[in-house]
Design an enzyme around this catalytic site. Sequence first.
Site, short mmCIF file in Angstrom:
data_model
loop_
_atom_site.label_atom_id
_atom_site.label_comp_id
_atom_site.label_asym_id
_atom_site.label_seq_id
_atom_site.Cartn_x
_atom_site.Cartn_y
_atom_site.Cartn_z
N GLN A 134 0.82 -1.22 0.00
CA GLN A 134 0.00 0.00 0.00
C GLN A 134 0.85 1.25 0.00
O GLN A 134 0.34 2.34 -0.23
CB GLN A 134 -0.97 -0.02 1.19
CG GLN A 134 -0.39 0.43 2.53
CD GLN A 134 0.34 -0.68 3.27
OE1 GLN A 134 0.97 -1.52 2.68
NE2 GLN A 134 0.27 -0.67 4.59
N GLY A 135 2.15 1.11 0.27
CA GLY A 135 3.05 2.26 0.16
C GLY A 135 3.39 2.92 1.47
O GLY A 135 3.84 4.06 1.50
N SER A 136 3.20 2.23 2.61
CA SER A 136 3.44 2.89 3.89
C SER A 136 4.92 3.22 4.09
O SER A 136 5.25 4.24 4.69
CB SER A 136 2.89 2.06 5.05
OG SER A 136 3.53 0.81 5.13
N SER A 157 -7.17 0.00 8.22
CA SER A 157 -6.76 1.28 7.61
C SER A 157 -5.94 2.14 8.57
O SER A 157 -6.11 3.35 8.63
CB SER A 157 -8.01 2.06 7.17
OG SER A 157 -8.80 1.28 6.33
N THR A 187 -0.90 4.35 7.96
CA THR A 187 -0.45 5.73 7.75
C THR A 187 -0.72 6.57 9.00
O THR A 187 0.14 7.32 9.46
CB THR A 187 -1.17 6.35 6.54
OG1 THR A 187 -0.84 5.60 5.38
CG2 THR A 187 -0.78 7.81 6.34
N ALA A 226 -3.39 13.69 7.56
CA ALA A 226 -3.81 12.51 6.79
C ALA A 226 -4.75 11.62 7.59
O ALA A 226 -4.70 11.59 8.82
CB ALA A 226 -2.58 11.70 6.37
N GLU A 277 -8.74 0.17 3.00
CA GLU A 277 -9.83 -0.77 2.72
C GLU A 277 -11.08 -0.11 2.18
O GLU A 277 -11.84 -0.71 1.41
CB GLU A 277 -10.22 -1.50 4.01
CG GLU A 277 -9.14 -2.39 4.53
CD GLU A 277 -9.17 -2.43 6.05
OE1 GLU A 277 -9.44 -3.49 6.58
OE2 GLU A 277 -8.96 -1.38 6.68
#
Lengths: 187, 295, 339
Positions: free
Chosen positions: C47-49, C87, C90, C293, C298
Amino acid sequence: MKLTIRFKLNGKAVSAAITPEMTLLTVLKDVMLVNSVKRACVSGECGACTVIVDGKAMNACLILAMTIEDKNVETLENLGAPDRLHPLQKAFVEMGASQCGFCTPGFIMAAKAFLDENPDPTEEQIRVALSGNLCRCTGYVKPVKAVQQAIQEMKDIESGLTPVQAIQGAARIMQGHSAEELNIQIH
Amino acid sequence: MQYITYLKANTVEDAVGKLHGAGDNAVILAGGTDLLVGFNSHSVDPSTTIVYIGEIETIKAIKETEAELLVGSMVTTTQLAESPVIGRYAGALQQAAQESAGPQVRNRATIGGNIATASPAGDLITALYALDASVTVVGTSGSVRMKIGEIITGVKRTSLSKDQMITEIIIPKKSPGSESAFEKIGKRKAMTISAASAACQVTLSKDQKSIAEIKVAVGAAAPTVVFAHGVEDALRGRAIDDQLVKDVSKLAAEVINPITDQRATKWYRQEVVPVLVYNTIMKAISQVQKAGGVA
Amino acid sequence: MKKQGRGIAGCMYSLTVMNAPNPCSAYVQMREDGSVNVQTGACDIGQGSNTVLAMMVAESLTVPFEKVSVYSADTSATPYDFGTLSSRVTYTGGRAVLAACEQVKGVLLEAAAKQLKTRPDRLSFKAGMIVDKYDAQKQLPVAAAAAISQFVHRKLPMGMGEFYPFNVPVDAQGHGEPADSYYYHATAVDVEVDTDTGVVEVKKLYTAVDCGKALNPMIVEGQLEGGAMQAVGWALREDMYPYGTGAEAESPDFNPNFRPINISDYAIATTLDTPEIHGAIVETHEGEGPFGAKAAGEICANSAAPAIVNAIHDAVGIWISDLPATPEKVLKLLRDQQS
């Protein structure tokens, strides 16, 4: 009974001691230790083990290794390295076309085999060419766009660049390079 | 530790000799897209002898004579999907090839393998039935030519003996004013095994107003591909009429004998086969009409 | 016959795990050359965390993104995280990482103040420099402050951050505050229903997420597109069901099992099954979130299925109450409707 097969792997003549029931996937991954080829469904359904055999994209899991004698096998390792990425690799990085990344080598090899034969395809043709590769993360939007961007870049390279374009291109590549070097080393 | 035996055949005669030598343990390896799935999912009997026919050059080409297409059994699905000759004379086969599996499998899977595997869901087979194809089979006792329907006897069963191999598929070139079409339904648009499929070849009368000859085959809805003779008989000689085609396509449901499996229920197959039959017939008719006047 | 329909749906989703403690922790250390090493249990599953956490550290310490290395999710080496779920990565990981960065900054400010002969509270971080707010002559590169702290003042610029998302577990009366925050999503689709075969095709899909501040919009787009495609799969094709019914299920030997067992029958979408997808990022500011943020996880897969069910109703007037809306179910309902 160990048998020896000889074939070309990424341009180099290689030989491997194998048993006759091994698939090309097993030989590449477990005997030759080629990391990019992924073992997933092992039934030709997902495309994660896609390699190029004599110019055609194929699932390594469905090829009996013995049949590869004297053939030319190409894997992602042949495309580029972090400091000189192939346009397809660069586009996948820049466009965010890779999320978990498991399918990415297969996608890039399927795209490469296709672009080698069809340098200027439509989006629909790209989608058909990638339809044997499953991806659960991206919804295919960015992989398809990445292939389109790679095509553009390959065209730019082919047509020759003006000095300004070359500097711009070099700057882009340097950015890609430093981002690759990096920032995020995952251990 | 015992391992399987691997033999590479260089010619058809060589292959037949090796098959004969291996007796009951012989297995032919062509593209391997079906065989290897089995190898990967369960352990292989070490007494198996694999005879690889993929390097026999004489069975890898698509040739044409005045009246027939001669397709080597090692011709890949990709070759079928891209060949202009197949497109011109055997549209249904080309469409079936284009819609089968995905590019990687199409690059490997062969027409001979699709027949020998004899899966009722084999897309190429359904088209070959509609195209009235024959198959040349070579064995120690010589070469025989038989209709596709004679070689496939049941689910994954053929009349081939252990020392026989398919070398060539013969497709009569369609007559002028004739077109063929294929359609399938599955869970998605690529990489999908047919829940049901249909193929037909339609020949129109000279004035293009009526159906002179028609052949309709239905796949994945019975142990083997079946002809929908009822549909053929009801349309032969009749004027083209959309509603009539729609009505008589329902007769196709009578010849099929579908099962319920993970791809569809019996009920759904019965409902959808007439739709596929109707769609292919109308597609073939419109292609003839689009091609313009009768040659 | 093919009939067209349009449907929309919206949803909210909890940010961080509901009703349970679910902390994240991180170690951050600046090396003497100004590069930064981040260790956290927060796990990047694609997911790019790792990217987003590195961006946050770079922003907080005002160092280039390329100088930040993230070592994540190695349970033998990295500090605790609850997991990649709900979720939360982040949001929770970001807060933990930023808390650690604050400690690093404190150490750096002490060293810089001594070097610049000023007070730490007069100093601030500005584009890789530590600057005296009231005397611009007094400034020092962040990397130099790190080296001076480590070698002159014998204090390593490091920090340990932790973050427990807020929640008050809901009691038997239903009172409580289940999650730290919430985020929102909506989908609109155009579908085409083949009334002869029951096949539903999503032609166009619009997907919008309120993710707070979109720290990396390209990654958020990727989440939107991927989530949408998963949801289309769940709405139309993908099904898991217990295998064995009737007499078989009553046998003492019955071993409950699930089907399908392979991905040829569990048909996830291919490139040819993908609709035209348009993603939209609706930016808001979450006061508690790292740099404002929230999340973009999800929820991106949550509202497409109801939107598709609504669109099918709009097209042909049937209500699907049991997903997936396979051709078979759609056709059966259409037949029932006719009779």
